[in-house]
Design a protein around this motif. Structure first.
Motif, short mmCIF file in Angstrom:
data_model
loop_
_atom_site.label_atom_id
_atom_site.label_comp_id
_atom_site.label_asym_id
_atom_site.label_seq_id
_atom_site.Cartn_x
_atom_site.Cartn_y
_atom_site.Cartn_z
N UNK A 21 26.87 72.97 -4.07
CA UNK A 21 27.82 73.85 -4.75
C UNK A 21 27.61 75.30 -4.32
N UNK A 22 26.34 75.71 -4.19
CA UNK A 22 26.05 77.08 -3.75
C UNK A 22 26.55 77.30 -2.33
N UNK A 23 26.36 76.29 -1.48
CA UNK A 23 26.82 76.42 -0.09
C UNK A 23 28.33 76.51 -0.01
N UNK A 24 29.02 75.80 -0.90
CA UNK A 24 30.47 75.77 -0.85
C UNK A 24 31.11 77.00 -1.50
N UNK A 25 30.50 77.49 -2.59
CA UNK A 25 31.15 78.55 -3.36
C UNK A 25 30.31 79.80 -3.55
N UNK A 26 29.11 79.79 -3.00
CA UNK A 26 28.27 80.98 -3.13
C UNK A 26 27.42 80.95 -4.39
#
Length: 666
Positions: free
Chosen positions: A511-516
């Motif tokens: 999720x962090x990789x996709x949306x920061x």
């Protein structure tokens, strides 16, 4: 003369008595079979070799013994019925009390809504049968047998809801993304009872739901709401008299005609005005306030069984919110509750309308989670008996295969096929329901395949938590089932715990990789809701709860461990970002609060936060799943905070079982 043998040997033998605690409570000989002794396996009882929490309390022992007697009675009844009738091998679930309490043990009088069941020799038996003079519905034993024919399928692990059948509008695309085509009649209107109290009228300018949907949600370009993310009409033919969703409504935008008795019109009004908003809060946000007309209204207009279910739930809400005294409303609750079962029986007898049966059965499970007081003692069928019927229908309709074929919307959005709404709703109930029962989900293999392929099931759009986290909660439930059945050594168990913990880490990394890393506030300055931010915060809350659930399986787990307290503090920090109160989303996080509260300590930050959130819900904090969760945690805290009875672990399920509470806390 030989001296007599000392009597102490007999006493010593008695003191060293072994066997499972269930057999010891029943004072029966135990063969000490593992993982289940022969007696418990035959009678379908929980076989306990570790000292259970109810063993040290006299009152809890009595309740446990009564619960065991009832289970034995049901098992023997099923066996007897199986010998009497060819249909009886699939005997119906009993209309039994899901939460018996001391203040509701007496039968109602001659004008009451229930009476004692007939004898076992009658061929089938409801623990509380409804008097035909009260319900106005013929009691047909063969039809009731047919209902349960779909609820007794055996699975490897022992252990609403509405396909709208009128969606035939063409798909629209914006920038190659499929966009829902809404019926224009209800985009900015809401129901309001007219001055005559007969039926509903549309009040232009009114808005529905707790938020102003004209400003509460973002634009269609901001998140997963770009997609027609759930197929509400999967597998259902369009009735010849209805060509589009718009045909359900008149040119003036009024409610579709729903045939109900005049005496029930007020119940229908109350359901649409006051109850629907409690059922699908997350879905309604993602549908921009249109969950009612996309999900509920078409089902009410085309599914008589579903309609009776809704009327029963409306009456129950009126009772639990103290709007109508129980002596006046109980008969309405039971009349429509029984009518729902009667309609299901008739449909099953004719082996037709399987999707409508599934639709109504899921409604009976889910809607009950939104209303009702935990102490309500009216007879009802436990949710897990209904879900056995759901399992059979889902398999008959081959919905797991349809879900398997769904790909992630992140691939090619033009080719994305939305998952069937009924299967998504089934998965939601299945996964959390498994944690309620301490068993593996019925469709665990399907969720495992979806996790490995990073597949989409629509769970995030329905209830707020990312699909991948939900799949991992399913895996944790499977691991707990293996632990309960003594299928793993402590070393193997710990290895599986480590593996699943790393998988939970991966979901956060994805999720962090996709949306920061940065997550914007859920409520924007203009008062609107950022759906993407809401989903990320809710997913984080479920992720922390999943970690706690996983840690509780480790041998020697103790809620006083510093790691547990740190997880709870992080969970509180996440929950603080989610809107609270009657217009918030705490009622969509009941499972999270249950898991966190079950390991919280006296005076902890989490308990203070939980109590404060409950107060913000006001009267609505005493009903539905939230009220049941708080009642359960109160009993957990009473036992765990007492040094004489504390076990240091996560024992909420044992306490729920000891009290006879059949709660589905979602």
């Amino acid at each position: 003369m030989q001296p007599k043998a000392p009597k102490t040997s007999t006493k010593t033998h008695r003191r060293s008595r072994t066997g499972c605690f269930t057999c010891r409570l029943r004072r029966k000989k135990c063969d000490e079979g593992k993982p289940l002794c022969k007696a418990c396996k035959h009678l379908g009882l929980s076989c306990e070799y570790k000292r259970p929490v109810w063993w040290s309390n006299v009152d809890q022992r009595k309740r446990q013994k009564e619960a065991i007697k009832m289970l034995i009675k049901r098992t023997k009844l099923s066996e007897k019925v199986a010998q009497v009738s060819p249909l009886s091998a699939d005997s119906p679930p009993e209309l039994s009390r899901s939460a018996p309490t001391s203040d509701c043990t007496s039968d109602l009088g001659p004008s009451g809504s229930r009476r004692r069941s007939s004898s076992i020799e009658s061929g089938y038996s409801l623990e509380y049968e409804l008097d035909e003079s009260v319900t106005g519905i013929p009691i047909d034993g063969q039809n009731i047998h047919a209902y349960h024919a779909h609820s007794q399928i055996q699975h490897p692990y022992p252990f609403g809801a509405f396909d709208v059948d009128v969606m035939t509008e063409k798909q629209t695309f914006i920038n190659s993304y499929p966009v829902r085509k809404n019926s224009s009649a209800f985009t900015t209107t809401a129901f309001r009872r007219n001055s005559y109290g007969g039926g509903l009228s549309v009040a232009p300018g009114d808005t529905y739901n707790q938020f102003d949907m004209s400003s509460a949600v973002g634009s269609p370009e901001e998140g997963f709401e770009n997609f027609q993310f759930l197929d509400f009409a999967f597998g259902q033919p369009t009735p010849s008299s209805i060509s589009t969703t718009s045909d359900l409504f008149s040119s003036t935008g009024s409610v579709p005609y729903i045939p109900v008795e005049d005496s029930d019109r007020s119940l229908l009004d109350h359901f649409l005005e006051s109850v629907v908003r409690l059922i699908f809060p997350i879905l309604d946000i993602n549908l921009q306030g249109l969950a009612r007309q996309e999900v509920v209204l078409p089902a009410l207009a085309t599914n008589k069984c579903y309609m009776h279910c809704c009327l029963s739930i409306a009456a129950l809400h009126l009772k639990s919110s103290h709007q109508i005294p129980s002596e006046y409303i109980d008969q309405d609750i039971m009349r429509h509750r029984y009518a729902t079962i009667a309609e299901l029986c008739e449909a099953l007898k004719n082996d037709a309308d399987h999707l409508q049966i599934l639709e109504a059965t899921l409604g009976m499970i889910l809607f009950q989670c939104s209303v009702g007081h935990p102490d309500d003692c009216l007879p009802d069928i436990p949710w897990h008996s209904h879900f056995q019927a759901v399992t059979s229908l889902v398999q008959k309709l081959d919905l797991p295969r349809a879900l398997d074929e769904i790909t992630s919307p992140g691939g090619n959005p033009v080719q994305f096929t939305p998952p069937p709404f009924n299967m998504t709703l089934t998965a939601w109930i299945d996964i959390f329901g498994a944690t309620m029962l301490g068993r593996a989900p019925q469709f665990a293999d399907t969720y495992r395949e979806k996790h490995l392929s990073r597949g989409h099931s629509g769970l995030q759009e329905l209830m707020g938590c990312d699909d991948q986290v939900m799949y991992l909660i399913s895996e944790i439930a499977c691991l707990e089932a293996l632990k309960t059945d003594n299928m793993l050594s402590d070393m193997d168990l710990c290895e599986h715990v480590k593996s699943l913990a790393s998988k939970i880490d991966e979901t956060e990394d994805m999720i962090i990789a996709a949306k920061g890393l940065h997550v914007p506030p859920v409520v924007r300055p203009n008062g609107s809701i950022d759906q993407s931010a809401l989903s990320r915060h809710m997913t984080a809350a479920f992720r922390y709860a999943a970690r706690i659930y996983l840690c509780s399986l480790v041998p020697g787990f103790d809620r006083n461990q510093i790691q547990v307290k740190e997880l709870l503090n992080k969970l509180v920090a996440t929950l603080e970002q989610i809107p609270a109160g009657v217009d918030g989303f705490d009622r969509s996080l009941v499972w999270v609060y249950l898991i966190g509260g079950s390991v919280s300590t006296e005076g902890s930050l989490f308990r203070q936060f939980l109590c404060r959130r409950g107060q913000m819900l006001g009267m609505e904090g005493t009903d539905g799943s939230w009220g049941r969760m708080f009642r359960l945690l109160g009993e957990v805290w009473r036992i765990e905070d007492n040094p004489a009875t504390a076990m240091g672990g996560c024992r909420w399920r044992e306490i729920m079982f000891a009290n006879g509470w059949d709660f589905l806390l979602i």
